[in-house]
Design an enzyme around this catalytic site. Sequence first.
Site, PDB file in Angstrom:
ATOM      1  N   ASP A   7     -33.737   0.486  23.089  1.00 47.52           N
ATOM      2  CA  ASP A   7     -34.926   1.109  23.667  1.00 47.52           C
ATOM      3  C   ASP A   7     -35.980   0.019  23.824  1.00 47.52           C
ATOM      4  O   ASP A   7     -36.526  -0.464  22.837  1.00 47.52           O
ATOM      5  CB  ASP A   7     -35.401   2.231  22.744  1.00 47.52           C
ATOM      6  CG  ASP A   7     -36.738   2.831  23.151  1.00 47.52           C
ATOM      7  OD1 ASP A   7     -37.144   2.644  24.317  1.00 47.52           O
ATOM      8  OD2 ASP A   7     -37.376   3.487  22.300  1.00 47.52           O
ATOM      9  N   VAL A   8     -36.233  -0.390  25.072  1.00 46.06           N
ATOM     10  CA  VAL A   8     -37.186  -1.469  25.345  1.00 46.06           C
ATOM     11  C   VAL A   8     -38.518  -0.852  25.747  1.00 46.06           C
ATOM     12  O   VAL A   8     -38.666  -0.296  26.839  1.00 46.06           O
ATOM     13  CB  VAL A   8     -36.678  -2.405  26.461  1.00 46.06           C
ATOM     14  CG1 VAL A   8     -37.648  -3.573  26.656  1.00 46.06           C
ATOM     15  CG2 VAL A   8     -35.282  -2.923  26.121  1.00 46.06           C
ATOM     16  N   GLY A   9     -39.491  -0.938  24.846  1.00 47.82           N
ATOM     17  CA  GLY A   9     -40.817  -0.412  25.128  1.00 47.82           C
ATOM     18  C   GLY A   9     -41.767  -1.503  25.579  1.00 47.82           C
ATOM     19  O   GLY A   9     -41.358  -2.605  25.943  1.00 47.82           O
ATOM     20  N   ASN A  10     -43.052  -1.213  25.526  1.00 49.33           N
ATOM     21  CA  ASN A  10     -44.058  -2.183  25.949  1.00 49.33           C
ATOM     22  C   ASN A  10     -44.492  -3.115  24.829  1.00 49.33           C
ATOM     23  O   ASN A  10     -44.993  -4.205  25.097  1.00 49.33           O
ATOM     24  CB  ASN A  10     -45.280  -1.443  26.506  1.00 49.33           C
ATOM     25  CG  ASN A  10     -44.984  -0.768  27.823  1.00 49.33           C
ATOM     26  OD1 ASN A  10     -44.669  -1.423  28.806  1.00 49.33           O
ATOM     27  ND2 ASN A  10     -45.079   0.553  27.850  1.00 49.33           N
ATOM     28  N   THR A  11     -44.285  -2.707  23.572  1.00 49.52           N
ATOM     29  CA  THR A  11     -44.709  -3.549  22.450  1.00 49.52           C
ATOM     30  C   THR A  11     -43.581  -3.875  21.481  1.00 49.52           C
ATOM     31  O   THR A  11     -43.732  -4.739  20.635  1.00 49.52           O
ATOM     32  CB  THR A  11     -45.855  -2.880  21.664  1.00 49.52           C
ATOM     33  OG1 THR A  11     -45.435  -1.581  21.222  1.00 49.52           O
ATOM     34  CG2 THR A  11     -47.097  -2.734  22.538  1.00 49.52           C
ATOM     35  N   ILE A  13     -38.923  -3.426  20.716  1.00 48.97           N
ATOM     36  CA  ILE A  13     -37.622  -2.873  21.061  1.00 48.97           C
ATOM     37  C   ILE A  13     -37.029  -2.241  19.807  1.00 48.97           C
ATOM     38  O   ILE A  13     -37.295  -2.690  18.689  1.00 48.97           O
ATOM     39  CB  ILE A  13     -36.650  -3.925  21.636  1.00 48.97           C
ATOM     40  CG1 ILE A  13     -36.252  -4.955  20.561  1.00 48.97           C
ATOM     41  CG2 ILE A  13     -37.221  -4.595  22.859  1.00 48.97           C
ATOM     42  CD1 ILE A  13     -35.078  -5.824  20.969  1.00 48.97           C
ATOM     43  N   PHE A 119     -40.894  13.896  41.436  1.00 50.48           N
ATOM     44  CA  PHE A 119     -40.130  12.667  41.648  1.00 50.48           C
ATOM     45  C   PHE A 119     -39.386  12.298  40.362  1.00 50.48           C
ATOM     46  O   PHE A 119     -39.861  11.463  39.581  1.00 50.48           O
ATOM     47  CB  PHE A 119     -41.055  11.522  42.070  1.00 50.48           C
ATOM     48  CG  PHE A 119     -41.868  11.820  43.299  1.00 50.48           C
ATOM     49  CD1 PHE A 119     -41.289  11.751  44.559  1.00 50.48           C
ATOM     50  CD2 PHE A 119     -43.204  12.189  43.194  1.00 50.48           C
ATOM     51  CE1 PHE A 119     -42.033  12.039  45.693  1.00 50.48           C
ATOM     52  CE2 PHE A 119     -43.959  12.479  44.319  1.00 50.48           C
ATOM     53  CZ  PHE A 119     -43.369  12.404  45.580  1.00 50.48           C
ATOM     54  N   GLY A 124     -40.625   8.126  33.334  1.00 51.57           N
ATOM     55  CA  GLY A 124     -40.164   7.129  32.365  1.00 51.57           C
ATOM     56  C   GLY A 124     -38.908   7.603  31.657  1.00 51.57           C
ATOM     57  O   GLY A 124     -38.857   8.735  31.166  1.00 51.57           O
ATOM     58  N   ASP A 126     -37.793   6.867  28.874  1.00 49.88           N
ATOM     59  CA  ASP A 126     -38.039   7.188  27.466  1.00 49.88           C
ATOM     60  C   ASP A 126     -38.477   8.641  27.304  1.00 49.88           C
ATOM     61  O   ASP A 126     -38.077   9.321  26.349  1.00 49.88           O
ATOM     62  CB  ASP A 126     -39.072   6.234  26.860  1.00 49.88           C
ATOM     63  CG  ASP A 126     -40.381   6.181  27.644  1.00 49.88           C
ATOM     64  OD1 ASP A 126     -40.411   6.588  28.832  1.00 49.88           O
ATOM     65  OD2 ASP A 126     -41.389   5.720  27.078  1.00 49.88           O
TER      66      ASP A 126
END
Length: 273
Positions: A7-11, A13, A119, A124, A126
């Site tokens: 799970d690659v997040g913004n801050t 993994i 859409f 996201g 996640d």
Amino acid sequence: MVRVGIDVGNTAIKVVTQASTAVEAAQPARTRGPQLRSISLRDPEWITKCIEHLQTLAEKVAACESRECESVCYDVRVASVNRGSAEPLVFALDEAFFQCIRVRFVTHEDVSMPIDVNFPERVGIDRLLGAEAAFRRHAAPLIVVDAGTTVTVDFVSAEGVFRGGAILPGLEMQTAALAAGTDALPKLDWASHRCREMPEGPGRDTVAAMRLGVLASVAGAVERLLRIYGGAATLVVTGGDAGCLVDALPAECDAVEEPHLVAQALLDLMLHE
């Protein structure tokens, strides 16, 4: 074969791994089941640490299966809201384990839950995975809150349909904006225990006032959205700041803390393929 969900997040993994049944049986009971490792993207060695983590697991698998470590195969699923970090990670994984690795990005088409929004491809991944994992584990209808860099508050109907939700800035993003937009306000470290405590009254210093304001804004937004979505629903909170948010919510919200839903969803996906 080792199943790996990333799970690659913004801050940060999160790397969740599940070894074969034979390897599981050879492990002590306390170490069986999925293993999870969180690595901060602020760490300049985060890619190296991810690879080393998988190599260590390969050594355990090889020892249990009486084979060469290099021959251990990986089946990897990546869920990413941060392509700038995910793509170099996948490249490094291919280089490190090129003899026996299969890596695939997860998209909305991998989610079995119906997605009733304008859409679906723009939602996201996640959010979708967290909603589906929550639906597998808890009674619907559901409100699923993912408290990370941003806070998402999504609704899943009683029939298991993802209906969309709301997005707002997370704890760290809000305090970073306060610090960047003013001369006197400091940047808070939400990882510290003191920052994560909900003040019991008016803030008696600047840091306490900031903590109270930001925690109240997020918790208050969640409470308001519960009313907007209407009806009785199970509230599930996940993400890096899940514990902090659950503590800030009133007891009558009856929030269930599930900090690693997205990582769990990746393993669910591989097990049901």
